[in-house]
Design a protein around this motif. Structure first.
Motif, PDB file in Angstrom:
ATOM      1  N   CYS A 412       4.902  -6.158   5.189  1.00  0.00           N
ATOM      2  CA  CYS A 412       5.595  -4.878   5.368  1.00  0.00           C
ATOM      3  C   CYS A 412       6.186  -4.700   6.761  1.00  0.00           C
ATOM      4  O   CYS A 412       7.327  -4.247   6.899  1.00  0.00           O
ATOM      5  CB  CYS A 412       4.648  -3.725   5.041  1.00  0.00           C
ATOM      6  N   GLY A 417       8.893  -5.252   3.714  1.00  0.00           N
ATOM      7  CA  GLY A 417       8.662  -4.874   2.327  1.00  0.00           C
ATOM      8  C   GLY A 417       9.606  -5.551   1.354  1.00  0.00           C
ATOM      9  O   GLY A 417      10.180  -6.606   1.625  1.00  0.00           O
ATOM     10  N   LYS A 422      13.104  -2.338  -3.174  1.00  0.00           N
ATOM     11  CA  LYS A 422      12.100  -2.317  -4.245  1.00  0.00           C
ATOM     12  C   LYS A 422      10.681  -2.265  -3.653  1.00  0.00           C
ATOM     13  O   LYS A 422      10.441  -2.738  -2.544  1.00  0.00           O
ATOM     14  CB  LYS A 422      12.224  -3.556  -5.134  1.00  0.00           C
ATOM     15  N   LYS A 423       9.740  -1.712  -4.414  1.00  0.00           N
ATOM     16  CA  LYS A 423       8.354  -1.651  -3.979  1.00  0.00           C
ATOM     17  C   LYS A 423       7.667  -2.997  -4.198  1.00  0.00           C
ATOM     18  O   LYS A 423       7.853  -3.636  -5.235  1.00  0.00           O
ATOM     19  CB  LYS A 423       7.600  -0.567  -4.753  1.00  0.00           C
ATOM     20  N   LYS A 425       4.689  -5.348  -5.168  1.00  0.00           N
ATOM     21  CA  LYS A 425       3.604  -5.231  -6.153  1.00  0.00           C
ATOM     22  C   LYS A 425       2.421  -6.140  -5.814  1.00  0.00           C
ATOM     23  O   LYS A 425       1.255  -5.757  -5.991  1.00  0.00           O
ATOM     24  CB  LYS A 425       4.153  -5.608  -7.528  1.00  0.00           C
ATOM     25  N   VAL A 439      -1.042  -5.044  -4.046  1.00  0.00           N
ATOM     26  CA  VAL A 439      -0.695  -4.315  -2.833  1.00  0.00           C
ATOM     27  C   VAL A 439      -1.848  -3.453  -2.337  1.00  0.00           C
ATOM     28  O   VAL A 439      -1.976  -3.209  -1.128  1.00  0.00           O
ATOM     29  CB  VAL A 439       0.580  -3.479  -3.071  1.00  0.00           C
ATOM     30  N   ASP A 467       7.789  -8.050  -6.480  1.00  0.00           N
ATOM     31  CA  ASP A 467       8.068  -6.615  -6.429  1.00  0.00           C
ATOM     32  C   ASP A 467       7.721  -5.928  -7.746  1.00  0.00           C
ATOM     33  O   ASP A 467       7.165  -6.534  -8.668  1.00  0.00           O
ATOM     34  CB  ASP A 467       9.509  -6.343  -6.009  1.00  0.00           C
ATOM     35  N   GLU A 468       8.070  -4.651  -7.826  1.00  0.00           N
ATOM     36  CA  GLU A 468       7.702  -3.810  -8.961  1.00  0.00           C
ATOM     37  C   GLU A 468       8.247  -4.314 -10.293  1.00  0.00           C
ATOM     38  O   GLU A 468       7.723  -3.956 -11.359  1.00  0.00           O
ATOM     39  CB  GLU A 468       8.193  -2.384  -8.718  1.00  0.00           C
TER      40      GLU A 468
END
Length: 561
Positions: A412, A417, A422-423, A425, A439, A467-468
């Motif tokens: 991060c 990130g 995107k988030k 995961k 995460v 990612d998500e």
């Protein structure tokens, strides 16, 4: 003896090539820079400099690690700080030369400035003040959390010029070891430093050296494992492409301590640039008397040769690697005998095997002392570790941090990130045999014990970000498919167990699986882990075990009602 090292003192050849008293432009030409057009940038700069007759030095360097920003170009103007330009194209070349002629840089292309370059070895090159509007290197988020020890020279010196390595203190540690230290002193320093093998297992390096030295028989070998085969991992490749003499120097010191007359670097053929630069560097070292007979007049004979592998993943395992060097099929054998035992090493001779990064740590430990090194990192996890940060992460590149740094800091803070906002995961550490860490566990410090505790491994240093949008069951299938194809087939648990694991995963993803299949999958993974012959089979189930543990809902969603 002293003539070699006089070349690195004061106003000598190597120093002049890095700070030549005139403007210097250096283009990053490791594989990553070349892949995105670095060679074309270099050729265009060369063409313009030759055509205009301007007095500017043009050089090649390796990769500084910020791969997302390639091609990278360094500019040094006497009395000014070194400036790093990023995302340089052929079209920028004329503007760069024109700006440098005027004593400045193209500010729109500037990534950061480096007012001083501390090479860890004690050599500090000061570039002066000025250019204050350009961000400092230490303030760039990608760099500010890193500590460069192994990558201290990467992206700054020319990997094809031994004088530049000498100019920043290169081979001074070898000279110190061979002329002022004995075997016991060197091994004790490595032991006290706390250095553990960077290939993944984390075995204490000094202990392995001592075992090999003390094994019966006068003949010994040392081997460098450069068979980096994890998908997405390229730490060792860059270390060899950007600073090959660092590896050679580490092997010289290790050979002297262990009593080996010959060393081998086992490297996969898919690394042509690294092979070419290593061959060139070995030739340069021989020419200066740093390899061969009576090295630097110290009465010690040692040389290095290169053996290339065909890219079999299992040949990263020590006994399979040795079998491949000997011309046999690369398959592991039961231990004992270990490589360090009579009958277990190369040609049956006791052999010490360390990976590229382990050898590269040796010169800085000898030069700066075990106490200095042991203060870096965490308890029982001394030093730094280089990671390749890849996958669905914003800032892709090579990252060097003290061991014990959290996943959150790496992914991060340094990596910024997920890509495209995107988030994140999960991440997988340790290559295809590593576990997938969610995460919510990103406060986990990255060291050997902590990663094992959450079901993963350090491995050689790959960190793959997901990612998500990532399907974790499909991720497990991808890595099991890779491991199935790379299994040597010698032992039943790995050969048959991985094949059946893949069948079960394919059935689940096709939505034809049952709750019973999930039970079988977990049991099969545990059995393979505990009964396989070598590290490939013992760690290959990790992606399945960790995704089952942390993302069970994704498996349950695939089961037929």
């Amino acid at each position: 003896m002293t003539g070699v090292f006089d070349r690195a003192a004061g106003e000598v050849a190597g120093q002049k090539k890095i700070l030549p008293g005139k403007p210097r432009i250096a283009v990053g030409l490791a594989t990553c820079g070349i892949a995105v057009g670095g060679e074309k940038v270099y050729e265009r700069l060369q063409e313009i400099i030759k055509k205009t007759g301007v007095d500017i030095s043009l050089a090649k360097t390796g990769c500084i690690g910020y791969c997302r920003e390639e091609p990278l170009v360094n500019i040094t103007i006497p009395g000014k700080p070194l400036v790093i330009l990023h995302k340089v194209t052929e079209e920028d070349a004329e503007g760069i030369v024109e700006a440098v002629k005027k004593g400045t840089v193209p500010y729109k292309k500037a990534l950061c400035r480096v007012p001083s370059w501390d090479h860890v070895t004690g050599t500090v090159i000061t570039y002066g003040n000025g250019f204050d509007e350009i961000p400092l290197y230490a303030d760039i988020p990608f760099f500010k959390h890193q500590k460069k020890v192994i990558l201290r020279n990467a992206g700054f010196i020319n990997p094809e010029d031994i004088d530049e390595y000498l100019a920043v203190g290169g081979y001074a540690a070898a000279e110190q070891a061979l002329t002022r230290m004995d075997s016991e002193t060197i091994i004790s320093e490595v032991e006290k430093s706390g250095l553990r093998g960077r290939g993944g297992a984390g075995f204490p390096t000094g202990m392995k050296w001592r075992i090999t030295r003390d094994a019966p028989g006068a003949a010994k070998y040392i081997i460098c494992n450069a068979d980096e085969g994890d998908p997405g991992a390229y730490m060792n490749r860059n270390e060899m492409e950007s600073d090959p003499h660092m590896l050679i120097e580490g092997m010289i010191i290790g050979a002297y301590a262990i009593g080996a007359k010959e060393g081998l670097i086992y490297i996969r053929a898919e690394y042509p640039l690294a092979i070419r630069r290593l061959v060139h560097a070995i030739g340069e070292a021989r020419a200066l008397g740093l390899l061969g007979k009576d090295i630097i007049g110290a009465g010690f004979d040692f040389d290095i040769r290169i053996a290339t592998g065909a890219g079999a993943f299992v040949c990263g395992e020590s006994t399979a690697l040795v079998a491949s060097i000997e011309g046999r099929t690369g398959r592991p054998h039961p231990r004992p005998p270990r490589l360090t035992d009579p009958g277990g090493g190369l040609w049956g001779i006791p052999s010490d095997l360390n990976n590229v990064e382990t050898w590269c740590n040796i010169p800085v430990i000898i030069r700066n002392g075990s106490g200095w090194y042991a203060k870096i990192g965490a308890e029982k996890n001394a030093g730094t570790k280089v990671f390749s940060l890849v996958g669905k992460v914003d800032r892709v590149g090579l990252v060097e941090v003290p061991l014990g740094t959290s996943l959150n800091t790496i992914v991060c803070d340094i990596g910024n990130g997920g890509a495209q906002g995107k988030k994140v995961k999960a991440v997988q550490t340790g290559g295809p045999s590593g576990g997938c860490i969610p995460v919510r566990l990103f406060d986990t410090p990255v060291n050997y014990e902590s990663l094992n505790a959450v079901g993963s491994i350090m491995g050689s240093g790959g960190i793959v970000v997901m990612d998500e949008d990532t399907d974790m069951v499909d991720i497990a299938r991808y890595f099991i498919n890779f491991a199935t194809g790379e299994s040597c087939g010698k032992c039943v648990p790995c050969r048959e167990g991985l094949r059946h694991t893949l069948i079960l995963l394919n059935r689940l993803i096709a939505r034809k699986g049952t709750a019973k299949d999930l039970e079988t999958l977990a049991l099969l993974a545990d059995t393979i882990k505990n009964t396989s012959l070598c590290g490939l089979g013992q760690s290959a189930p990790n992606p399945v075990l960790t995704t089952l543990a942390y993302f069970r809902e994704e498996y349950d969603a695939l089961v037929k009602p």
